[in-house]
Design a protein around this motif. Structure first.
Motif, PDB file in Angstrom:
ATOM      1  N   GLY A  74       0.773  -1.231   0.000  1.00  0.00           N
ATOM      2  CA  GLY A  74       0.000   0.000   0.000  1.00  0.00           C
ATOM      3  C   GLY A  74       0.805   1.281   0.000  1.00  0.00           C
ATOM      4  O   GLY A  74       0.240   2.355  -0.083  1.00  0.00           O
ATOM      5  N   LEU A 101       4.982  -7.959  -2.464  1.00  0.00           N
ATOM      6  CA  LEU A 101       3.935  -8.948  -2.729  1.00  0.00           C
ATOM      7  C   LEU A 101       4.340  -9.937  -3.818  1.00  0.00           C
ATOM      8  O   LEU A 101       3.731 -10.990  -3.968  1.00  0.00           O
ATOM      9  N   VAL A 291      -1.500 -15.869  -8.919  1.00  0.00           N
ATOM     10  CA  VAL A 291      -1.253 -15.077 -10.141  1.00  0.00           C
ATOM     11  C   VAL A 291      -0.315 -13.931  -9.716  1.00  0.00           C
ATOM     12  O   VAL A 291       0.893 -14.081  -9.729  1.00  0.00           O
ATOM     13  N   GLY A 292      -0.875 -12.822  -9.266  1.00  0.00           N
ATOM     14  CA  GLY A 292      -0.002 -11.705  -8.860  1.00  0.00           C
ATOM     15  C   GLY A 292       0.367 -11.741  -7.388  1.00  0.00           C
ATOM     16  O   GLY A 292       1.219 -10.996  -6.933  1.00  0.00           O
ATOM     17  N   THR A 294      -1.181 -10.474  -5.080  1.00  0.00           N
ATOM     18  CA  THR A 294      -1.499  -9.218  -4.379  1.00  0.00           C
ATOM     19  C   THR A 294      -2.584  -9.437  -3.334  1.00  0.00           C
ATOM     20  O   THR A 294      -2.741  -8.629  -2.424  1.00  0.00           O
ATOM     21  N   LEU A 317      -6.083 -18.894 -19.976  1.00  0.00           N
ATOM     22  CA  LEU A 317      -6.325 -17.991 -18.845  1.00  0.00           C
ATOM     23  C   LEU A 317      -5.693 -16.617 -19.050  1.00  0.00           C
ATOM     24  O   LEU A 317      -5.932 -15.693 -18.273  1.00  0.00           O
ATOM     25  N   ALA A 331      -8.682 -15.123 -16.959  1.00  0.00           N
ATOM     26  CA  ALA A 331      -8.704 -14.788 -15.536  1.00  0.00           C
ATOM     27  C   ALA A 331      -7.369 -14.255 -15.033  1.00  0.00           C
ATOM     28  O   ALA A 331      -7.317 -13.501 -14.066  1.00  0.00           O
ATOM     29  N   LYS A 367      -9.058   3.369 -11.079  1.00  0.00           N
ATOM     30  CA  LYS A 367      -9.081   3.868  -9.693  1.00  0.00           C
ATOM     31  C   LYS A 367      -8.907   2.733  -8.697  1.00  0.00           C
ATOM     32  O   LYS A 367      -9.006   2.935  -7.487  1.00  0.00           O
ATOM     33  N   ILE A 368      -8.682   1.545  -9.190  1.00  0.00           N
ATOM     34  CA  ILE A 368      -8.468   0.412  -8.290  1.00  0.00           C
ATOM     35  C   ILE A 368      -7.001   0.390  -7.864  1.00  0.00           C
ATOM     36  O   ILE A 368      -6.099   0.469  -8.712  1.00  0.00           O
ATOM     37  N   ILE A 373       0.147  -2.046  -8.299  1.00  0.00           N
ATOM     38  CA  ILE A 373      -0.651  -3.221  -7.928  1.00  0.00           C
ATOM     39  C   ILE A 373      -1.404  -3.718  -9.164  1.00  0.00           C
ATOM     40  O   ILE A 373      -1.383  -4.911  -9.477  1.00  0.00           O
ATOM     41  N   ASN A 382      -9.105 -11.002  -8.419  1.00  0.00           N
ATOM     42  CA  ASN A 382     -10.021 -10.063  -7.757  1.00  0.00           C
ATOM     43  C   ASN A 382     -11.405 -10.694  -7.576  1.00  0.00           C
ATOM     44  O   ASN A 382     -11.981 -10.658  -6.491  1.00  0.00           O
ATOM     45  N   SER A 470      -5.151   4.416  -3.917  1.00  0.00           N
ATOM     46  CA  SER A 470      -5.216   3.164  -3.199  1.00  0.00           C
ATOM     47  C   SER A 470      -6.099   3.242  -1.957  1.00  0.00           C
ATOM     48  O   SER A 470      -5.625   3.208  -0.833  1.00  0.00           O
TER      49      SER A 470
END
Ligand code: FAD
Ligand code: FES
Length: 1374
Positions: A74, A101, A291-292, A294, A317, A331, A367-368, A373, A382, A470
Motif C-alpha cells: 500500500g 507482494l 497469479v499476482g 497481491t 487464462l 482470468a 481507480k483500483i 498493484i 479479484n 489506493s
C-alpha cells in the motif's frame, strides 16, 4: 508428468540491475523484496516492516487476534521495475510491481531494476535522481527510491509510444502521465508538490513556468536557460532494462525444478487439471493457485503453503478475445492489461454504446489500487477474492451491472455462469478455477426488439477517501439503463435497467432487483425517483459491523439520483422532444454524452495538482546562508545509497525480537505459552524481567517527567528467534494467559479519569498564566455562549520507516546501538540504566531517520533498550523492526482532548472573555504530556480574547501513552481558537472573516498575551501579512465568486476561509563540533538529528558562511568541502532532543560558535602567511595549521536566551460534493514570514509538507479504537494519509524574509491546515441552508460542529444523509 518436470526442472534465474542471480533453492513463499534486501546489495527497496517475536509490555496478545499487517503493497516504498522478455516477438515489457507482494519464483527469467540500477554517486546519478534532488523532492528519503522507479517506468513506457520526438532533454511522457506515475506512492514529508514537479520536468508538454522552486534556475530566467540547466535526460539512450544474457537464457527457459522450489507453472488447462487432481488426492500438501499474489496484501495469510501453482502461463487464462458479442478476458490477465484492452475497443469492432461501456469500465478500473498493484493483480484473482473472501471488490460490482459471464472449471467440469450466480455460489468446491470473464457488448435495445429510439446509459461510481490513491471504497455502484421517450406522456421511460451496488459492507456485490423491477416500464418523474430511492435505502443496508452504515446507504441513494436525476423535471421534456425527433437527435446524443461526461468531470475525475506557485525572497547577505541549495544527501537518497538503520547488514549471528501488545486494558499477565510444549521453530530463548542485570533497572524510556518500565510485569517474556520469519511466527502463536480477577475497571476516557482523580501533575513553571479579569470580561459581553463542547481525536505519525534499532555487543561490556531516534542521548542514558552499566559503555548512533514527527523521540527508546538488553544478555547482535500494526498501537500519537468553553462577546463580534476547561488524554504514562497545557495556550492566544481563563488537566488513563506529534498542542490550540470564532460568528449571523478580523491582536494586546516574546512593534507583521494574503489570493473577489457558485449549484457547494497563526519560538541548548581535516575538508557534528527537515543542509551552509570570514583564497567556497556526520552519543554529548522545529536553528548557532573559535585560532596564522606569501589558499592554510599544531577542532554548547514569534497566514477554498461528502481542496495560499530563512528551499519543503500533514489531521486521518481502547487501524488499508490526489489543486506559498527573527518552518504550517476545515464548514453551511429551504423553513441554525477529521461520512452527515429524498419531496411538492 510430475516426474518429468522434476527431471527437466531448472534453476531460478533472473537479473537485478543487469546482474545475474541464480538461486538454487528457496522457500516458495519468499518475496522478491525479502530476497533483494537480504541477498543482494540493493537495499533501496524499502521494507514495510515485518513481524518479530515479542516483548510483552503491558497485557497479553490473544491468540488468533494478531494478523500480519506487514507486507500490504500500500505504500510504494518497495516498488521495482519488472521487465519480461517475449522471445517470439522479441519484445520487452516493463512495468512496476510491489516487490513486497511479488513471489520470488514468479520472477524466473525476468529482469528487475531498482533505483540503484539507474545510477549512483560512483557511476554518476541518473537525471531522475538529480532532478529529485534539485526540485527538493526528497526530505527523509525513505519513499524516494520507490518514487524514482515509478517515474522511471513511466519514462520507459512513454518512449515506446509512437508520439512525436520530444524536444531535447525531455521525454515523450505527458504531464498527466508524470503525475499519475507516482499517484499511488505515499510520502509523509514533502506534501507531494515538489515530487510532482520533478516528474513533470521530464514531460514533453510541460510549461517550464509551471515548474516549482528548484536549485537549477532562478526566477525570471528564459525558458532556454532553464531547459539547459536541467540535468540532461537523453531519452534515446535510456538504461537497458533487460540484459542480453537473460534474453538468450529465456529462449530456452523451462519450468523450475519442482522438488527444490515447490513451484508449478502449468502451461495448459489439462496440466493444471492433473496437478489439482494429484494434490486433491494427497491432502497432506497445501497448495495455492497464484497469479499476482497481491491478495496477500489484504489477507496476510499467516501460514505458508507447501506448493504454489502459478497459473499465468496457461494460454486460455491469459488471452483476451474480442468479437461482436463482447470482450472475453482470461482470468490471469492483469487489471492494467484489461484496462488497455477495454480502452482499445473501438468503433471497428463494436458499436459506439458498447465502446462507451467498455471505456467507462476501464476508467473505473484505473481507480483500483495503484499502478504498481494493477500491473500484477489479475481480474480473476479479484473476482475469486470477492467470491471466496468477500473482498469489497470494484470489479465485481461494475461487471455485475453489465451482465458479465464467467467461465469456471471444477475438476473436469466446465460451466458458464452469470457473474451474479458465481458470486452467490457457496464455497462447496474451493478448487474451482476461474478461466475467463466475458463482458458483453451493449447496444441500445439489446434487450428489447420493438424499441427503436432507445438510448443506452451507463455509469460507474465509487466513493473513496482518496480518488486515486489506493483506497477501498465506502460503496461502489454501476448502473446501466435503456431509456426512450414515452409514447403516451412527456418524459423518459425506462425500458431496462441493471443496478449494481457493492463494497458497502455486504458479502458481495448485489443487483438491486427490486429497484430494477420497480423502475422498468416507468416514466421517470420526481415521485418515481423518490420511490426508487426509498427502495434503494432499504436494500443497500450494510452488515452489522460495518462503519458508517447510514452514510453508505445514503451514498447508494445519491448515486441513483445522480444517474437518473437529469432525466427528470424540465430536462425530461426537452430530452423527450429530442428523442421524438422534435429536436435534432444528434443534439440529444450530444446531451447524453455531455450528461455523462459532466457527472464524470464533476465528481469522479482524478484531481491532481493543477498549478502551484512559490514566491521566495532571497538574500545573499550571508552567502551561502539563505541560499536555496539542494538538501544534503538528497541525491543518494534518490539513488538508494542512503543507509537507514534497517539497511545496515545484519551482523553474523543476529537475532530478532519484537513487541506483543495487549488487547485488554489493565489485565495482569499470568504467563505465556506456545501451542506445542517446546519453543516454536527458530526461537532460541525467552527473555524476561529477570534478565535485567542485578544492578540494572526495569526502564524502557525516560523524559523530564519520569520513566516508563520496559517490562510491564515479572511474567512477561521475550521470545528471540534466529530469523525474522520464525520470530514473526512465534509472536503469532504465543498464547498469553492473563488474570482478570479483582481488576479495577480501566479508565478509558477523560471523564472517568476526572471522576477517579487520575491525573498527571503539571509542574507550575509549565502551567500557563490566565490573562485579564474573566468576570469583568463576561460582564462586558452583549452575548454569551456557555459550556459548548468540542472533542478532538488522535493522529498517528505514519513515518514511513517504523521504529527500529540494532544493538551490537562490543568488548568489555560495551554496546553499540544503531537507532532511528530523535533523541539518542536519552536512549543512551536509558540503556545504561537498564543494564546497570556506566554510560561510557554505551554508544548510540543515528545517521538518518525515515520520518519522525515527534514519534521517534520517546517512543523509540523502548525499542533501542529492548535490543540492547537482549544483545547484552545473549552476547549476540539483536535487531527489532516494529511492524506497522504494532507501531500504530504502541505509538500513541497526538493527544485526544475534550474542550468545554464559555465565551462572552459584543454584538460586533469582539470577544471579551473566554473560559476554557480542557481535559487532555495522556494515556498511561506522562511521556511529555505535561508540556501540553502550555503549547495549547500558546497557539490559542493568537486572537485577543479580552480575558482568558482556563483549567487544563492532564488525565491519566489506561490507554497507550500519547507523545508529542508535530506541533503538539499547538494544532489543537489553533483549532479551538477557530472553533470559538466560528461559533461566535454563527451565533451573530456574521461573516466569520469579519469576526476574525475584529479579534486580531493589536500590538498592545499582543504584548499582554505574549509578554516577553512579542518583540518590538515593527516586528509584529501579522496585520500586514493578513492584508497581503487578501491581496495575493484575491480573497474578496473570490468570496463573490464562491457565493455565485453556491447560488447556481445544487449538489456542490464551495467555502472559503483564511486564518492567522501566531507561533512562539523557543530555542533549546544544542552542542556542535567542527573539525578541519588536513586536506581542508571539514567534518561537522551536531546534537540534532537529520529527520528529513534539512538540518544538515542548513548546518553546512552556516559552517561555510562562518568559515568564510577567514580571508584566504577558497574560503568563500567551502560548501562542497563540508560533511555533516551521523550523531554519535560518545563523540558529541548533550545532544538533547530533536523536536519543536528549532533544532536546525540551534544547531546552526552551535556550529557558528565553533567556527568563530576556529576563525580566531586560524586568523593569526593566516595573517602571518599572507604577509609572507602575499596570497594563500585554504588548503595551504590548513596544512600549515596542522603542522604548527593549531587546534583544528572546536566544540560548543549553544545556550539560547530568546523566545520569539512567527506569523503566518493561510487561505483555503474547498468544494464539497453534497451527494458523497467528498471535499476537494481547490486552492490554498500560504504567506509565511520566515524571519530570515537559512535555506528557503528547505523551509518551503517544510511548510508544504507540514501543511499537507495538517490536511491529514483535519480532513482524513482517523485513528479509531475499540471499546477496550485498542487502536483498530492497522496500516495503509485503514489509515489514510494524504496522497497526490488529496492535496490542494492549486497550491501557492509565499515566504517572506522580514528579517526580524530566524523562524522555524517545521511545525507552525501544520496549524494552517485548520483553514481547510473552516472552509469546509463554510461550504457545509451553504448546504444546510439549502436543505432547510427545501423544507420551507427559514434557516437559522448555523451553530453545527464539524468533527475532526472531517471525513466523507462526517461531511455528508452534516449536509444531510437524506438530502436527496428531501430534495425530491420538495420538487414533488412544487
Ligand atoms: C494495495 C491494494 C489495493 C487494492 N485496492 C483495490 C480496490 O480499490 N478495488 C478492488 O476491487 N480491488 C483492490 N485490490 C485487490 C486486487 O484487485 C486484488 O488483490 C487482485 O486483483 C488479486 O489478483 P492476484 O492476481 O494478485 O491474485 P492472487 O493474490 O494471486 O490470488 C488471490 C486469490 O485468488 C485465487 N485465485 C487467483 N486466480 C484464480 C483463478 N483464476 N481461479 C481460482 N482461484 C484463483 C488465489 O488462489 C488466491 O486465493 C487491492 C489490492 C491491493 C494489494
Ligand atoms: S521524503 Fe517521502 S516519506 Fe520522507
Amino acid at each position: 508428468m510430475l516426474e518429468e518436470e522434476r527431471e527437466e526442472g531448472k534453476n531460478l534465474v533472473f537479473a537485478v540491475n543487469g546482474e545475474r542471480f541464480e538461486v538454487s533453492t528457496v522457500d516458495p513463499s519468499t518475496t522478491l523484496l525479502h530476497f533483494l534486501r537480504s541477498q543482494t546489495p540493493f537495499k533501496s527497496v524499502r521494507l514495510e516492516p515485518p513481524l518479530f517475536t515479542a516483548i510483552i509490555r503491558r497485557r497479553s496478545l490473544v491468540k488468533g487476534e494478531a494478523r500480519f499487517p506487514s507486507l500490504v503493497g500500500g505504500c510504494g516504498a518497495c516498488v521495482v521495475l519488472l521487465s519480461k522478455y517475449d522471445p517470439v516477438l522479441d519484445r520487452v515489457e516493463d512495468f512496476t510491481v510491489s516487490s513486497c507482494l511479488t513471489l520470488l519464483c514468479s520472477v524466473n527469467g525476468c529482469s528487475i531494476t531498482t533505483t540503484e540500477g539507474l545510477g549512483s554517486s560512483k557511476v554518476g546519478f541518473h537525471p531522475i535522481h538529480q532532478r529529485f534532488a534539485g526540485f527538493h523532492a526528497s526530505q527523509c528519503g525513505f519513499c524516494t527510491p520507490g518514487m524514482c522507479v515509478s517515474l522511471f517506468s513511466a519514462l520507459v513506457n512513454a518512449e515506446k509510444t509512437h508520439r512525436p520526438e520530444p524536444p531535447q532533454g525531455f521525454s515523450k511522457l505527458t504531464i498527466s502521465e508524470a503525475e499519475k506515475a507516482i499517484a499511488g506512492n505515499l510520502c509523509r514529508c514533502t506534501g507531494y508538490r515538489p515530487i510532482a514537479d520533478a516528474c513533470k520536468s521530464f514531460a514533453a508538454d510541460v510549461d517550464m513556468e509551471d515548474l516549482g522552486f528548484n536549485s537549477f534556475w532562478r526566477k525570471g530566467e528564459s525558458k532556454e536557460v532553464k531547459v539547459s540547466r536541467l540535468p540532461l535526460y537523453k531519452h534515446h539512450s535510456e538504461i537497458c532494462t533487460f540484459p542480453e544474457f537473460l534474453k538468450k537464457e529465456n529462449k530456452s527457459a523451462m519450468a523450475l525444478d519442482l522438488e527444490r522450489y515447490c513451484w508449478h507453472s502449468p502451461v495448459s488447462v489439462q496440466e493444471l487439471q492433473s496437478l489439482l487432481e494429484h494434490y486433491d488426492s494427497n491432502k497432506k500438501t497445501s497448495i495455492k493457485l497464484v497469479v499476482g499474489n497481491t491478495g496477500m496484501g489484504y489477507y496476510k495469510e499467516v501460514e505458508d503453503y507447501d506448493t504454489y501453482v502459478d497459473i499465468r502461463h496457461i494460454p486460455e487464462l491469459s488471452m483476451i478475445r474480442k468479437d461482436q458479442t463482447g470482450i472475453e478476458i482470461g482470468a490471469t490477465v492483469t487489471i492494467s492489461k484489461a484496462i488497455e484492452a477495454l480502452n482499445e475497443a473501438n468503433g471497428g469492432d463494436f458499436n459506439s454504446e458498447g465502446v462507451m461501456v467498455f471505456k467507462k469500465i476501464a476508467d473505473h478500473m484505473e481507480k483500483i489500487a495503484t499502478g504498481f498493484i494493477r500491473n500484477s493483480a489479475s481480474i480473476g484473482g479479484n473476482l475469486v477474492m470477492a467470491w471466496k473472501n468477500h473482498f469489497p471488490s470494484d470489479i465485481s460490482t461494475i461487471l455485475l451491472a453489465v451482465g458479465a459471464m464467467v467461465h469456471v472449471m471444477t475438476g473436469h467440469k466446465y460451466e458458464k455462469l452469470m457473474l451474479e450466480e458465481f458470486l452467490e455460489r457457496p464455497l462447496l468446491d474451493s478448487t474451482s478455477v476461474l478461466l475467463s470473464i466475458k463482458i458483453p457488448c451493449w447496444y441500445p435495445g439489446r434487450n428489447l426488439t420493438s424499441e427503436t429510439k432507445t438510448v443506452l446509459l451507463f455509469e460507474t461510481y465509487r466513493a473513496a477517501p482518496r480518488p486515486l490513491g489506493s483506497a477501498l471504497p465506502h460503496l461502489n455502484a454501476a448502473f446501466l439503463a435503456e431509456v426512450s421517450p414515452c409514447n403516451t406522456s412527456d418524459g423518459i421511460k425506462i425500458n431496462n435497467c441493471q443496478l449494481a451496488f457493492g463494497a458497502y459492507g455486504t458479502k458481495h456485490a448485489i443487483r438491486a432487483r427490486k429497484v430494477e423491477e420497480f423502475l422498468i416500464g416507468k416514466v421517470l418523474s420526481f415521485s418515481v425517483l423518490y420511490e426508487a430511492t426509498k427502495l434503494v435505502g432499504a436494500i443497500v443496508v450494510p452488515e452489522d459491523v460495518t462503519s458508517s452504515p447510514a452514510y453508505r446507504s445514503s451514498l447508494a441513494v445519491g448515486y441513483l439520483f445522480e444517474f437518473f436525476g437529469s432525466l427528470t423535471g424540465e430536462r425530461a421534456q426537452f430530452l423527450s422532444d429530442c428523442l421524438n425527433g422534435y429536436n435534432n437527435s444528434s443534439l440529444f446524443k450530444d446531451l447524453r454524452i455531455k450528461q455523462n461526461r459532466d457527472q464524470f468531470d464533476q465528481t469522479k475525475l482524478p484531481t491532481l495538482i493543477s498549478s502551484a506557485k512559490q514566491v521566495v525572497e532571497l538574500s545573499r547577505e550571508y552567502y551561502p546562508v539563505g541560499e536555496p541549495i539542494t538538501k544534503a544527501g538528497a541525491a543518494i537518497q534518490a539513488s538508494g545509497e542512503a543507509v537507514f538503520v534497517d539497511d545496515i547488514t545484519s551482523p553474523a549471528n543476529c537475532l530478532y525480537g519484537a513487541f506483543i501488545y495487549s488487547t485488554k486494558p489493565l489485565a495482569r499477565i499470568k504467563g505465556l505459552e506456545f501451542e506445542s510444549k517446546s519453543l516454536p521453530r527458530g526461537v532460541t530463548g525467552l527473555l524476561s524481567y529477570k534478565d535485567i542485570p542485578e544492578c540494572g533497572e526495569n526502564i524502557g524510556s525516560k523524559t523530564l517527567f519520569g520513566t516508563e518500565p520496559l517490562f510491564a510485569d515479572e511474567l512477561t517474556r521475550v521470545p528471540v528467534a534466529d530469523t525474522q520469519k520464525n520470530a514473526d511466527r512465534a509472536a503469532n502463536v504465543a498464547v498469553v494467559n492473563y488474570d482478570m480477577g479483582n481488576l479495577e475497571l480501566p479508565i478509558l476516557s477523560v471523564e472517568e479519569a476526572i471522576e477517579r482523580s487520575s491525573l498527571f501533575e503539571v509542574p507550575s513553571f509549565l502551567y500557563p498564566h490566565p490573562i485579564g479579569d474573566i468576570t469583568k470580561g463576561m460582564d462586558e459581553a452583549d452575548h454569551k455562549i456557555l459550556s459548548a463542547e468540542i472533542k478532538l481525536g488522535s493522529q498517528y505519525y505514519f513515518y514511513m520507516e517504523t521504529q527500529t534499532a540494532l544493538a551490537v555487543p562490543d568488548e568489555d561490556n560495551c554496546l553499540v546501538v544503531y537507532s532511528s531516534i530523535q533523541c539518542p542521548e536519552y536512549a543512551h542514558a536509558t540503556i545504561a540504566r537498564c543494564l546497570g552499566i556506566p554510560e561510557h559503555n554505551v554508544r548510540v548512533i543515528t545517521r538518518r531517520v525515515g520520518g519522525g514527527f515527534g514519534g521517534k523521540a520517546i517512543k523509540a527508546m523502548p525499542v533501542a533498550t529492548a535490543c540492547a538488553l537482549a544483545a547484552h544478555k545473549l552476547c549476540r547482535p539483536v535487531r527489532i523492526y516494529v511492524n506497522r500494526k504494532t507501531d500504530m498501537i504502541m505509538a500513541g500519537g497526538r493527544h485526544p482532548m475534550k474542550i468545554t468553553y464559555s465565551v462572552g462577546f459584543k454584538s460586533n463580534g469582539k470577544v471579551t472573555a473566554l473560559q476554557l476547561d480542557i481535559l487532555i488524554d495522556a494515556g498511561l504514562s506522562p511521556d511529555v504530556s505535561p508540556i501540553m497545557p502550555g503549547t495549547i495556550l500558546e497557539a490559542l492566544k493568537k486572537y485577543d480574547w479580552g480575558a482568558l481563563h482556563f483549567d487544563i488537566k492532564v488525565c491519566k488513563t489506561n490507554l497507550p501513552s500519547r507523545s508529542a506529534m508535530r506541533a503538539p498542542g499547538e494544532v489543537q490550540g489553533s483549532f479551538i481558537a477557530e472553533a470559538v470564532i466560528e461559533h461566535v460568528a454563527s451565533t451573530l449571523s456574521m461573516e466569520v472573516d469579519t469576526v476574525r478580523n475584529i479579534n486580531l491582536h493589536t500590538y498592545n494586546s499582543l504584548n499582554m498575551f505574549y509578554e516577553n516574546s512579542s518583540g518590538e512593534s515593527m516586528e509584529y507583521t501579522l496585520p500586514s501579512i493578513w492584508d497581503k494574503l487578501a491581496m495575493s489570493s484575491s480573497f474578496n473577489q473570490r468570496i463573490v465568486t464562491v457565493n455565485e457558485f453556491n447560488r447556481i449549484n445544487i449538489w456542490r457547494k464551495r467555502g472559503i476561509s483564511r486564518v492567522p497563526v501566531v507561533n512562539e519560538v523557543s530555542l533549546r541548548q544544542t552542542p556542535g563540533k567542527v573539525s578541519i581535516l588536513s586536506d581542508g575538508s571539514v567534518v561537522v557534528e551536531v546534537g540534532g538529528i537529520e529527520l528529513g527537515q534539512g538540518l544538515w543542509t542548513k548546518v553546512k551552509q552556516m559552517v561555510a558562511f562562518a568559515l568564510s570570514s577567514i580571508q584566504c583564497v577558497g574560503s568563500g567556497d567551502l560548501l562542497e568541502k563540508i560533511r555533516v556526520v551521523q550523531s554519535d552519543t560518545l563523540s558529541l554529548i548533550q545532544g538533547g532532543l530533536t523536536a519543536g522545529s528549532t533544532t536546525s536553528e540551534s544547531s546552526c548557532e552551535a556550529v557558528r560558535l565553533c567556527c568563530n573559535t576556529l576563525v580566531e585560532r586560524l586568523t593569526p596564522l593566516n595573517e602571518r602567511l599572507l604577509e609572507q606569501m602575499g596570497s594563500i589558499n585554504w588548503e595551504t592554510l590548513i596544512l600549515q595549521a596542522h603542522q604548527q599544531a593549531v587546534n583544528l577542532s572546536a566544540c560548543s554548547l549553544y545556550v539560547p536566551d530568546i523566545t520569539s514569534m512567527s506569523y503566518l497566514n493561510y487561505g483555503a477554498a474547498v468544494e464539497v460534493n453534497l451527494l458523497t461528502g467528498q471535499t476537494t481542496i481547490l486552492r490554498s495560499d500560504i504567506v509565511y514570514d520566515c524571519g530570515r530563512s537559512l535555506n528557503p528551499a528547505v523551509d518551503l519543503g517544510q511548510i508544504e509538507g507540514a501543511f499537507v500533514q495538517g490536511i491529514g489531521f483535519f480532513m482524513l486521518e482517523e485513528y479509531p479504537t475499540n471499546s477496550d481502547g485498542l487502536v483498530i487501524s492497522n496500516g495503509t488499508w485503514t489509515y489514510k494519509i494524504p496522497t497526490m490526489d488529496t492535496i490542494p489543486k492549486q497550491f501557492n506559498v509565499e515566504i517572506l524574509n522580514s528579517g526580524h527573527h530566524r523562524e522555524p518552518s517545521g511545525e507552525p504550517p501544520l496549524l494552517l491546515a485548520v483553514s481547510v476545515h473552516c472552509a469546509t464548514r463554510a461550504a457545509i453551511k451553504e448546504a444546510r441552508k439549502q436543505l432547510t429551504s427545501w423544507s420551507g423553513l427559514v434557516w437559522s441554525d448555523s451553530t453545527f460542529h464539524l468533527k475532526v477529521p472531517a471525513t466523507m461520512p462526517v461531511v455528508k452527515e452534516l449536509c444531510g444523509l437524506d438530502s436527496v429524498e428531501r430534495y425530491l419531496q420538495w420538487r414533488m411538492g412544487k
